[in-house]
Design a protein around this motif. Structure first.
Motif: not given
Length: 264
Positions: A37-41, A143-150, A44-48
């Motif tokens: 689900f995470i990979l499919a979205n 994280e890599d795709k969005n340049s963010k950290k969970a 769309n997922i702004s934060e984890i």
């Protein structure tokens, strides 16, 4: 929000390097579905946010903390303040026994059964404390795709207090402390999806603390992914009743397939 997606809770096949301490039937497949689900979205997922149950070996809810006669307590035993006062069970720790009794009396005001004693699990620094590999891979790609950290949050660190929910913990003075800052932060998101282990314990307590301390009016935008969580064996009815109660007050009870259409 992913609650305790850890190896010790997953029914991963055992070998000499990996031996889950508290495996929940179906949990490894839950994590596979959640990772998919995470990979499919991923866009769309702004934060984890991930919570991790994290304990010292000598923990008040672990079997090795207690003695019945000459033996450790059996896993899934339930003990009360009366058991300690009568001496049928004895804490091994050198910590103040009276303080432990007072803590039991405090939790028994809301939990008639006292405390469930678990196998040693999610011990800090062990394989069992680590994130399930399916979630770890999907998290890294997000994280890599969005340049963010969970956001990784630890709970259960006080060896003299049980803690199921990241949103609340009991102090040494037996007062409940609510993490309102975290709740306020989660309230700002348009949709909050919740998954993890186990639906009968940590997921249940976490959602209850969130719901009853949130200022969010649109509870239908808190969505529970039931195919990405499973109950501890013997607590299936407790989970069904909880899900029914949440649905009655407006929380969306759904799954990772149905919610896809909402996110598009």
């Amino acid at each position: 929000m992913i609650i305790d997606p850890q190896n010790d809770f997953c029914d991963i096949p055992k070998n000499k390097y990996q031996n889950p301490a508290l495996p929940i039937k179906g949990s490894n497949n839950d994590m596979k579905r959640l990772a998919k689900f995470i990979l499919a979205n991923i866009n769309n997922i702004s934060e984890i946010t991930i919570t991790l149950d994290s304990h010292y070996r000598m923990d008040i809810a672990h079997t090795c903390f207690w003695r019945r006669g000459d033996n450790n307590l059996e896993p899934f035993s339930k003990i009360t303040s009366d058991d300690i006062i009568r001496g049928s069970v004895t804490p091994k720790t050198k910590d103040n026994k009276k303080q432990i009794i007072r803590y039991f009396e405090y939790i028994e005001k809301s939990e008639i059964t006292g405390l469930t004693i678990w196998p040693v699990h999610c011990e800090i620094g062990t394989w069992g404390n680590n994130i399930n590999k399916h979630i770890q891979v999907s998290r890294n790609l997000w994280e890599d795709k969005n340049s963010k950290k969970a956001n990784i949050l630890l709970k259960g660190l006080d060896p003299l207090r049980e803690q199921f929910s990241i949103f609340s913990k009991d102090t040494r003075k037996n007062k409940k402390c609510i993490n309102r800052k975290l709740i306020k932060n989660l309230d700002k998101y348009d949709i909050l999806l919740i998954a993890g282990e186990s639906s009968s314990h940590c997921v249940k307590r976490t959602i209850e603390d969130l719901i009853y301390n949130s200022n969010r009016k649109d509870l239908q935008r808190i969505m529970v992914l039931t195919d990405c969580m499973s109950p501890v064996h013997g607590y299936e009815k407790r989970t069904r009743d909880f899900m029914s109660d949440m649905e009655d007050i407006g929380v969306t009870i759904t799954n990772s397939i149905e919610v896809m259409s909402i996110l598009k």
